[in-house]
Design a protein around this motif. Structure first.
Motif, PDB file in Angstrom:
ATOM      1  N   LEU A   8     -39.425  53.234  15.399  1.00  0.00           N
ATOM      2  CA  LEU A   8     -40.445  52.820  16.359  1.00  0.00           C
ATOM      3  C   LEU A   8     -40.026  53.164  17.782  1.00  0.00           C
ATOM      4  O   LEU A   8     -38.999  52.680  18.267  1.00  0.00           O
ATOM      5  CB  LEU A   8     -40.669  51.306  16.277  1.00  0.00           C
ATOM      6  N   ASP A   9     -40.819  53.997  18.444  1.00  0.00           N
ATOM      7  CA  ASP A   9     -40.648  54.178  19.875  1.00  0.00           C
ATOM      8  C   ASP A   9     -41.045  52.850  20.543  1.00  0.00           C
ATOM      9  O   ASP A   9     -41.790  52.053  19.953  1.00  0.00           O
ATOM     10  CB  ASP A   9     -41.559  55.320  20.350  1.00  0.00           C
ATOM     11  N   LEU A  10     -40.569  52.607  21.753  1.00  0.00           N
ATOM     12  CA  LEU A  10     -40.886  51.336  22.424  1.00  0.00           C
ATOM     13  C   LEU A  10     -42.044  51.471  23.414  1.00  0.00           C
ATOM     14  O   LEU A  10     -43.150  51.039  23.137  1.00  0.00           O
ATOM     15  CB  LEU A  10     -39.634  50.779  23.121  1.00  0.00           C
ATOM     16  N   ASP A  11     -41.795  52.095  24.563  1.00  0.00           N
ATOM     17  CA  ASP A  11     -42.808  52.155  25.620  1.00  0.00           C
ATOM     18  C   ASP A  11     -44.019  52.981  25.176  1.00  0.00           C
ATOM     19  O   ASP A  11     -43.882  54.136  24.794  1.00  0.00           O
ATOM     20  CB  ASP A  11     -42.197  52.730  26.895  1.00  0.00           C
ATOM     21  N   GLY A  12     -45.185  52.347  25.208  1.00  0.00           N
ATOM     22  CA  GLY A  12     -46.415  53.031  24.795  1.00  0.00           C
ATOM     23  C   GLY A  12     -46.661  52.990  23.300  1.00  0.00           C
ATOM     24  O   GLY A  12     -47.697  53.445  22.820  1.00  0.00           O
ATOM     25  N   THR A  13     -45.713  52.421  22.539  1.00  0.00           N
ATOM     26  CA  THR A  13     -45.852  52.354  21.075  1.00  0.00           C
ATOM     27  C   THR A  13     -45.724  50.909  20.602  1.00  0.00           C
ATOM     28  O   THR A  13     -46.727  50.242  20.365  1.00  0.00           O
ATOM     29  CB  THR A  13     -44.809  53.256  20.376  1.00  0.00           C
ATOM     30  N   LEU A  14     -44.504  50.420  20.488  1.00  0.00           N
ATOM     31  CA  LEU A  14     -44.317  49.016  20.061  1.00  0.00           C
ATOM     32  C   LEU A  14     -44.685  48.044  21.174  1.00  0.00           C
ATOM     33  O   LEU A  14     -45.255  46.984  20.920  1.00  0.00           O
ATOM     34  CB  LEU A  14     -42.862  48.788  19.639  1.00  0.00           C
ATOM     35  N   LEU A  15     -44.365  48.419  22.420  1.00  0.00           N
ATOM     36  CA  LEU A  15     -44.651  47.533  23.557  1.00  0.00           C
ATOM     37  C   LEU A  15     -46.063  47.786  24.073  1.00  0.00           C
ATOM     38  O   LEU A  15     -46.499  48.934  24.166  1.00  0.00           O
ATOM     39  CB  LEU A  15     -43.655  47.775  24.689  1.00  0.00           C
ATOM     40  N   ILE A 251     -53.488  58.456  13.012  1.00  0.00           N
ATOM     41  CA  ILE A 251     -53.624  57.911  14.369  1.00  0.00           C
ATOM     42  C   ILE A 251     -53.899  56.412  14.237  1.00  0.00           C
ATOM     43  O   ILE A 251     -54.941  56.008  13.708  1.00  0.00           O
ATOM     44  CB  ILE A 251     -54.777  58.585  15.161  1.00  0.00           C
ATOM     45  N   ALA A 252     -52.960  55.620  14.719  1.00  0.00           N
ATOM     46  CA  ALA A 252     -53.089  54.153  14.655  1.00  0.00           C
ATOM     47  C   ALA A 252     -53.847  53.652  15.875  1.00  0.00           C
ATOM     48  O   ALA A 252     -54.012  54.383  16.859  1.00  0.00           O
ATOM     49  CB  ALA A 252     -51.693  53.531  14.609  1.00  0.00           C
ATOM     50  N   PRO A 253     -54.307  52.395  15.840  1.00  0.00           N
ATOM     51  CA  PRO A 253     -54.877  51.814  17.068  1.00  0.00           C
ATOM     52  C   PRO A 253     -53.851  51.887  18.210  1.00  0.00           C
ATOM     53  O   PRO A 253     -52.670  52.179  17.977  1.00  0.00           O
ATOM     54  CB  PRO A 253     -55.152  50.362  16.675  1.00  0.00           C
ATOM     55  N   SER A 254     -54.290  51.626  19.427  1.00  0.00           N
ATOM     56  CA  SER A 254     -53.411  51.780  20.590  1.00  0.00           C
ATOM     57  C   SER A 254     -52.308  50.723  20.629  1.00  0.00           C
ATOM     58  O   SER A 254     -52.311  49.759  19.850  1.00  0.00           O
ATOM     59  CB  SER A 254     -54.232  51.683  21.881  1.00  0.00           C
ATOM     60  N   ASN A 255     -51.372  50.920  21.557  1.00  0.00           N
ATOM     61  CA  ASN A 255     -50.264  49.959  21.723  1.00  0.00           C
ATOM     62  C   ASN A 255     -50.763  48.600  22.217  1.00  0.00           C
ATOM     63  O   ASN A 255     -50.060  47.594  22.095  1.00  0.00           O
ATOM     64  CB  ASN A 255     -49.197  50.512  22.673  1.00  0.00           C
TER      65      ASN A 255
END
Length: 269
Positions: A8-15, A251-255
Motif C-alpha cells: 500500500l502506497d500512503l499519500d494519495g492511496t491509503l491516506l 480502478i478503486a474508489p478514491s483515497n
C-alpha cells in the motif's frame, strides 16, 4: 486466486486528503492481517513518517512491513528486523550540502526521530515536517551529523528553478553515482542508485517465500508504477495520475472514499 500480500502506497492511496487513515481502512486492513495477509506500507516517506501509521494499524501486533524511502529501507514491524538498508555513500554528503549552500537552498536528511537540517526555518523543510508529522532538529554541520547514522536519502528544498541548477551541478559533480530526481517541484531527492518499490518488494517477497502473483499493489503516483507492473494484481485509486491508471488491473474508489478497503474487500474477501 488467494492473495497473500498487499503493498500500500500512503499519500494519495491509503491516506485521505487530510493525511489520515479512515476507520474503514483500518478495520479492513486489520481483518486482512488477521487472515494472514502480509501488509506492506510502501512509501517514499522516511521511516519516522511511516512508523506512526504502522502503529495506527497495529502492525507491531498483527504483523506487517514498512518499505520506506521508495524501498531503500525495509523493516519488520513485529521483530524490528531491518530486512534491507541501502544508504547513500558517506563521501557524497559534503558535496550535497555544499552545493545546496552555494545555491542558497536548504538541505535535510533524517535520523531515527525525524528531520535534521541546517535551516529549520525554511518553509519547505516545514512542509516535509508537516507531511510526515515528524519533528525538525537544527544542526550546524549537516554532513557530519548525517555520518553518525548514514541515511538513505538527502533532500534539497527550495524554488524549482534554483533546484534545477542544483540538480545539474550535482549530476556533473557526482557523475551518476547517485539518483537525483524531483518528487515535488520544491523537493529534490538524492538517493542510492536503483532504489524503487518493485526491486524492494522482490527482496521482501523472496524472504517471505511468496510469489509475486500473490501480491496486490495499490498506488496513485508515478513512483508506484514499478510495483504495479511487478505485482500479480495492480490497483490504482480513482484520484491516481492518468499514467498510473494505465497500469492498473482495477480502478478503486478514491483515497477519500476508502479505495483501499474496497480493493481488499473485492479481491481478498
Amino acid at each position: 486466486m488467494k492473495y497473500k500480500a498487499i503493498a500500500l502506497d500512503l499519500d494519495g492511496t491509503l491516506l485521505n486528503s487530510k493525511k489520515e487513515v479512515s476507520s474503514k481502512n483500518k478495520e479492513i486492513i486489520k481483518k486482512a492481517a488477521k487472515a494472514g495477509v502480509k501488509i506492506i506500507l510502501a512509501s517514499g516517506r522516511p521511516v519516522p513518517g511511516i512508523v506512526k501509521i504502522a502503529k495506527q494499524l497495529h502492525l507491531e501486533e498483527v504483523g506487517g512491513y514498512i518499505l520506506s524511502y521508495n524501498g531503500g529501507m525495509i523493516i519488520d514491524c513485529k521483530t524490528k528486523e531491518v530486512v534491507r538498508r541501502e544508504t547513500l555513500p558517506i563521501e557524497y554528503f559534503a558535496d550535497i550540502v555544499r552545493c545546496a549552500n552555494k545555491f542558497g537552498v536548504a538541505s535535510l536528511t533524517y535520523d531515527s526521530e525525524g528531520i535534521i537540517t541546517n535551516d529549520e526555518n525554511d518553509k519547505y523543510v516545514q512542509i516535509e515536517s508537516r507531511i510526515n508529522n515528524i519533528p525538525v532538529r537544527q544542526v550546524f554541520h549537516l554532513d557530519e551529523e548525517a555520518q553518525l547514522d548514514p541515511p538513505v536519502k538527502f533532500l534539497c528544498t527550495g524554488e524549482h528553478k534554483v533546484l534545477k541548477q542544483v540538480q545539474d551541478k550535482l549530476n556533473e559533480k557526482l557523475n551518476g553515482a547517485v539518483t537525483i530526481f524531483f518528487s515535488e517541484p520544491y523537493f529534490l531527492e538524492i538517493m542510492p542508485q536503483g532504489i524503487e518499490k518493485a526491486s524492494s518488494l522482490e527482496i521482501l517477497l523472496n524472504k517471505l517465500g511468496i510469489d509475486k502473483k500473490y501480491l496486490i499493489a495499490c498506488g496513485d503516483g508515478y513512483n508506484d508504477i514499478p510495483m504495479m507492473q511487478y505485482a500479480g494484481l495492480s490497483v490504482a485509486m480513482a484520484n491516481a495520475q492518468e499514467e498510473t491508471k494505465e497500469w492498473a488491473d482495477y480502478i478503486a474508489p478514491s483515497n477519500d472514499e476508502d479505495g483501499v478497503a474496497a480493493a481488499i474487500e473485492k479481491f481478498i474477501f
